[in-house]
Design an enzyme around this catalytic site. Structure first.
Site, PDB file in Angstrom:
ATOM      1  N   TRP A  13       0.817  -1.216   0.000  1.00 26.54           N
ATOM      2  CA  TRP A  13       0.000   0.000   0.000  1.00 26.54           C
ATOM      3  C   TRP A  13       0.847   1.261   0.000  1.00 26.54           C
ATOM      4  CZ3 TRP A  13      -4.557   0.012  -1.809  1.00 26.54           C
ATOM      5  CH2 TRP A  13      -5.353  -1.142  -1.715  1.00 26.54           C
ATOM      6  N   ASP A  37      -0.816   7.174   6.991  1.00 27.67           N
ATOM      7  CA  ASP A  37      -2.005   6.375   6.689  1.00 27.67           C
ATOM      8  C   ASP A  37      -2.094   5.301   7.766  1.00 27.67           C
ATOM      9  OD1 ASP A  37      -3.908   4.594   5.781  1.00 27.67           O
ATOM     10  OD2 ASP A  37      -3.105   4.428   3.748  1.00 27.67           O
ATOM     11  N   LYS A  42     -11.624  -1.359   8.329  1.00 30.49           N
ATOM     12  CA  LYS A  42     -10.738  -2.214   9.125  1.00 30.49           C
ATOM     13  C   LYS A  42     -11.240  -2.232  10.570  1.00 30.49           C
ATOM     14  CE  LYS A  42      -7.984  -2.229   5.465  1.00 30.49           C
ATOM     15  NZ  LYS A  42      -7.847  -3.375   4.547  1.00 30.49           N
TER      16      LYS A  42
END
Length: 364
Positions: free
Chosen positions: A104, A174, A198
């Protein structure tokens, strides 16, 4: 049959049972309004109160000072990968800096590159993204517009234990996959953001905490929808926001506050869950291989594989038959992955360790 209680998916992840029950009722009719949450107006007094409570809960849970704006945005982290450099590095004299520690964060670099010049200060790609850098070893340009990193890599199962000390370069993180899973010092950051699917709720909303000092760095001429100042000015209600996702996020914040006892309490629970699962995998090192090196292992995502690939499909078939879901590894690296987000209970992890022990007894 698959079970909500045994959902180890990397995202969208598990939700607390009490939140699911309240959500089911709200889809039919909210107790406060008599209307379905799916039909509630974003201009209603009810929604304005919901936004305020959600902000207040986040401030209390994490000790967020008033100088940080709490925004509810859309587009997931993927939009932030472009929006952050557009707002904070558009006219910078030197490149924006990135740590590339996994799938990511590598994507964040790729998304930012068409917008502004970028510089990767550390890249774990050649090593297969199995470890993380020492913050003190990284060299920064003192005039870089920001340093961006991802606190927890969901694909490879890597997690930074801490953030670097404050310096001249604004720090942006992030935290999509470990936000609210442990305390952190928000004062070290210029911006923290996390998409919901999440630990926060269903997909559709992205939470952003932005230091007010960063707003002066934003250039003029940006499209209003892509300018953080627009969302600050309109209180996260510039266009039609994801009312349902924000509603569930608020239920999750209440659950964490009232049923769990806060972020310190969930950190202890998460540490026990991860220790139990890693312990089970280490008991059977002849059968299972953990992807991450020990000092970088995530408490949220445990990426592993069977040393004999011929056993992979059989293990997944047995897990599904036992009610487990979400144990497939990410498509980029394959293997297996168990995500231990906040709503995954310790009994579920105990069930998973029993499955691993049983499988090892027959195949180890």
């Amino acid at each position: 049959m698959l079970s909500n209680l045994l959902n180890f998916s990397g995202g969208p992840g598990a939700l607390p049972v009490s939140v699911l029950e309240q959500t089911r009722q709200a889809i039919i009719a909210l107790p406060e309004t008599g209307l379905s949450v799916l039909g509630m107006s974003h201009r209603s007094d009810w929604f304005k109160a919901l936004l305020q409570e959600a902000q207040d809960n986040i401030r209390v849970l994490l000790g967020v000072p008033e100088r940080y704006h709490i925004l509810f945005l859309q587009g997931g982290s993927s939009l932030q990968f472009s929006m952050i450099p557009m707002n904070f590095a558009h006219r910078a004299a030197v490149p924006a800096e990135f740590v590339s520690s996994g799938y990511w964060s590598r994507k964040a670099v790729t998304e930012a590159a068409p917008v502004v010049p970028v510089r990767t200060v550390w890249d774990g790609y050649d090593e297969g993204f199995r470890r993380l850098p020492d913050w003190a070893s990284l060299e920064h340009h003192p005039e870089a517009p920001f340093l961006h990193y991802i606190s927890n890599e969901t694909v490879e199962g890597l997690q930074f234990r801490d953030a670097p000390l404050p310096g001249p370069v604004p720090l942006i993180a992030d935290m999509s996959s470990d936000f609210l899973s442990r305390p952190f010092d928000i004062g070290r950051y210029a911006m923290v953001y996390a998409h919901a699917q999440k630990n926060l709720g269903p997909a559709g909303v992205t939470l952003a905490l932005i230091d007010d000092a960063m707003l002066s760095r934003i250039p003029g001429g940006l499209p209003p929808m892509l300018d953080y100042r627009t969302h600050v000015k309109h209180g996260s209600n510039y266009n039609t926001p994801p009312v349902f996702s924000i509603y569930v996020l608020n239920l999750v914040s209440r659950w964490l506050r009232d049923e769990i006892g806060g972020v310190d309490a969930i950190e202890q629970i998460n540490a026990r869950k991860a220790a139990a699962l890693y312990g089970a995998l280490e008991r059977h090192v002849n059968l299972f291989e953990i992807h991450a090196e020990p000092e970088a292992r995530s408490l949220m995502n445990v990426a592993f594989r069977l040393r004999d690939p011929a056993l992979h499909d059989g293990f997944l078939a047995e897990s599904r038959a036992a009610g487990f879901s979400g144990l497939e590894g990410h498509r980029s690296i394959g293997g297996l992955r168990a995500s231990l987000y906040n709503a995954v209970g310790e009994p579920a992890v105990a069930r998973l360790t029993e499955l691993l022990d049983d499988f090892a007894a027959r195949h180890g």
